[in-house]
Design a protein around this motif. Structure first.
Motif, mmCIF file in Angstrom:
data_model
loop_
_atom_site.group_PDB
_atom_site.id
_atom_site.type_symbol
_atom_site.label_atom_id
_atom_site.label_comp_id
_atom_site.label_asym_id
_atom_site.label_seq_id
_atom_site.Cartn_x
_atom_site.Cartn_y
_atom_site.Cartn_z
ATOM 1 N N PRO A 123 0.804 -1.228 0.000
ATOM 2 C CA PRO A 123 0.000 0.000 0.000
ATOM 3 C C PRO A 123 0.832 1.272 0.000
ATOM 4 C CG PRO A 123 -0.055 -1.068 2.158
ATOM 5 C CD PRO A 123 0.614 -2.031 1.226
ATOM 6 N N ASP A 124 2.126 1.178 0.309
ATOM 7 C CA ASP A 124 2.966 2.369 0.300
ATOM 8 C C ASP A 124 3.395 2.766 -1.111
ATOM 9 O OD1 ASP A 124 4.396 -0.014 0.248
ATOM 10 O OD2 ASP A 124 6.164 0.818 1.229
ATOM 11 N N TRP A 125 3.072 1.940 -2.104
ATOM 12 C CA TRP A 125 3.355 2.267 -3.503
ATOM 13 C C TRP A 125 2.079 2.832 -4.128
ATOM 14 C CZ3 TRP A 125 7.977 1.854 -6.215
ATOM 15 C CH2 TRP A 125 9.023 1.217 -5.553
ATOM 16 N N LEU A 126 2.062 4.135 -4.389
ATOM 17 C CA LEU A 126 0.872 4.785 -4.914
ATOM 18 C C LEU A 126 0.640 4.372 -6.365
ATOM 19 C CD1 LEU A 126 1.524 8.416 -3.602
ATOM 20 C CD2 LEU A 126 0.206 6.600 -2.506
ATOM 21 N N ARG A 141 -0.882 4.752 -10.208
ATOM 22 C CA ARG A 141 -1.380 5.691 -11.206
ATOM 23 C C ARG A 141 -1.774 4.903 -12.460
ATOM 24 N NH1 ARG A 141 2.495 10.738 -12.247
ATOM 25 N NH2 ARG A 141 0.583 11.471 -13.292
ATOM 26 N N ARG A 180 3.664 2.719 -10.530
ATOM 27 C CA ARG A 180 3.632 2.747 -9.060
ATOM 28 C C ARG A 180 4.716 3.675 -8.545
ATOM 29 N NH1 ARG A 180 -0.080 -0.318 -5.649
ATOM 30 N NH2 ARG A 180 -1.208 -1.672 -7.100
ATOM 31 N N TRP A 216 6.691 5.163 -4.906
ATOM 32 C CA TRP A 216 6.987 5.189 -3.477
ATOM 33 C C TRP A 216 7.605 6.543 -3.139
ATOM 34 C CZ3 TRP A 216 11.632 5.933 -0.946
ATOM 35 C CH2 TRP A 216 11.611 5.722 0.454
ATOM 36 N N ALA A 272 3.648 11.921 0.639
ATOM 37 C CA ALA A 272 2.940 10.696 0.272
ATOM 38 C C ALA A 272 1.462 10.804 0.631
ATOM 39 C CB ALA A 272 3.570 9.496 0.965
ATOM 40 N N ALA A 273 1.169 11.340 1.826
ATOM 41 C CA ALA A 273 -0.221 11.489 2.263
ATOM 42 C C ALA A 273 -0.979 12.462 1.360
ATOM 43 C CB ALA A 273 -0.264 11.958 3.708
ATOM 44 N N ARG A 308 -1.625 10.768 -2.228
ATOM 45 C CA ARG A 308 -2.543 9.625 -2.323
ATOM 46 C C ARG A 308 -3.912 10.041 -2.868
ATOM 47 N NH1 ARG A 308 -1.879 4.719 -0.647
ATOM 48 N NH2 ARG A 308 -0.082 5.322 0.634
ATOM 49 N N CYS A 363 -3.623 11.028 -6.572
ATOM 50 C CA CYS A 363 -3.557 9.882 -7.481
ATOM 51 C C CYS A 363 -4.927 9.245 -7.666
ATOM 52 C CB CYS A 363 -2.559 8.843 -6.953
ATOM 53 S SG CYS A 363 -0.822 9.340 -7.060
ATOM 54 N N ALA A 364 -5.699 9.181 -6.584
ATOM 55 C CA ALA A 364 -7.038 8.595 -6.672
ATOM 56 C C ALA A 364 -7.942 9.440 -7.565
ATOM 57 C CB ALA A 364 -7.647 8.458 -5.276
#
Length: 379
Positions: free
Chosen positions: A155-158, A160, A337, A339, A346-347, A350, A353-354
């Motif tokens: 889950p730490d790999w966002l 796209r 993906r 990281w 990162a937060a 996320r 990216c969604a």
């Protein structure tokens, strides 16, 4: 005992050990292709590409490998993160250098986490993160990985997604007329007219594999490549030596399309492709003449005919281009993906990216409604 290493060149890794980690179906991850880029001067630190391949070994046995590069810009990646770099700069942080797992200059989906099994693949990702942390890098990225590799990422790999346009044979087409017969009348007519204009102009085509191409053919293709890059104001990364390397080292995977015009001593246009086990990949094209339909015939229709003749099921002609839909290339998702070392960034990225993924999926759904093919009856 499993240990992680980094290699500054494919020359450090035996070709048979590297190639034992993948099934050989995708030419871009082969040792010959990647090492050729390095050896023939296509990768330059000044252009942002420094090889940093990540490896896992158990003694002398190679368990996993990721083709990777230390990047000081985002040139030649085709997954755009300029906004991320600007955001880092606004907050006084450095986005570059970063680590990238990819095939340089090649927006082509294929395996990126080469490994003997799933455990080794996950361990390879952990090694990539450890490498990025140890080097003080802002991030690590894996571009154009396969859908099958999705399960390896934590889950730490966002994630796209983006859209490309691919041609696929559903299984029943054996010739170009079969392909056209599956289209509606309007698109079928337009394609026939495009092809007829090129033929009436006196253009004839030759399709050659690397071992069938002479030096003049290779020089012509390279000249077209240079011309296209000059027209767009870009610096050409590939070298004549690399093209000759492909013809020697991958003779049946290199595919050249050359357009000859009646009365002209040299080709007027050409396209450079690579072929895998079931897929043709269009990479570069160029022309010395502006003739109606020449681009479509050279880059698309000749490739489709090649696939039908050779029994290939997929044709990926390159990134971008909604105009490809009308010629039978339908929207297809491609993946990457990412990281990010900084937890705050990162937060923030996320949900970005969604939202991007939701927009891309809606865009693809809109494009799907414009398919040139007749509806297939359920049954």
């Amino acid at each position: 005992m499993t240990q992680a290493f980094e290699a500054a060149s494919l020359a450090e890794i035996p070709a048979d050990a590297w190639d034992a980690l993948h099934d050989g179906r995708n030419p871009f991850v082969g040792h010959a292709f990647l090492h050729g880029l390095e050896r023939e001067g296509c990768l330059r630190a000044g252009w942002g590409w420094t090889p940093r391949h990540i490896l896992l070994r158990d003694g002398d046995r190679l368990l996993a490998a990721a083709p990777g590069y230390l990047k000081t810009n985002s040139h030649g990646e085709f997954v755009f993160d300029h906004a991320w770099a600007h955001a880092y700069a606004r907050h006084g942080q450095h986005y570059f250098p970063k680590w990238l797992g990819a095939v340089p200059y090649s927006p082509v989906t294929g395996p990126r986490l080469l490994a003997v099994d799933d455990d080794a693949r996950r361990a390879l990702l952990a090694a990539i993160v450890a490498h990025a942390r140890a080097g003080g890098l802002s991030s690590a990225h894996v571009n154009f990985h396969t859908e099958a590799e999705d399960a390896a990422f934590g889950p730490d790999w966002l994630p796209r997604v983006d859209v490309q346009y691919h041609w696929r044979n559903p299984g029943g087409w054996t010739c170009f007329d079969d392909y056209l017969a599956a289209m509606d009348h309007k698109h079928r007519k337009n394609i026939r007219q495009e092809r007829a204009r090129v033929a009436r102009a006196g253009v004839r085509f030759r399709v050659l594999h690397g071992d069938e191409a002479g030096d003049d053919d290779l020089d012509a293709i390279y000249g077209f490549y240079l011309r296209t890059f000059a027209e767009y104001g870009n610096s050409p990364a590939l070298t004549p030596g690399f093209l000759r390397h492909l013809a020697r080292a991958m003779p049946r995977q290199l595919v050249l399309v050359l357009a000859d015009l009646d009365g002209e001593p040299a080709p007027i246009a050409g396209a450079l492709c690579l072929r895998g086990a079931d897929t043709l990949y269009g990479r570069y094209w160029g022309a010395d003449r502006a003739l109606p339909g020449l681009h479509f015939e050279t880059c698309y229709y000749q490739g489709i005919e090649y696939c039908l003749r050779e029994g290939l099921t997929t044709f990926e002609p390159g990134a971008q281009g909604e105009h490809k839909i009308a010629r039978g290339f339908l929207p297809t998702f491609v993946r990457s993906r990412h990281w990010i070392a900084d937890a705050g960034f990162a937060a923030a990225l996320r949900p970005w990216c969604a939202e991007e993924a939701a927009s891309v999926r809606a865009y693809k759904a809109m494009l799907d409604a414009h398919s040139p093919f007749k509806p297939v009856a359920a049954g």
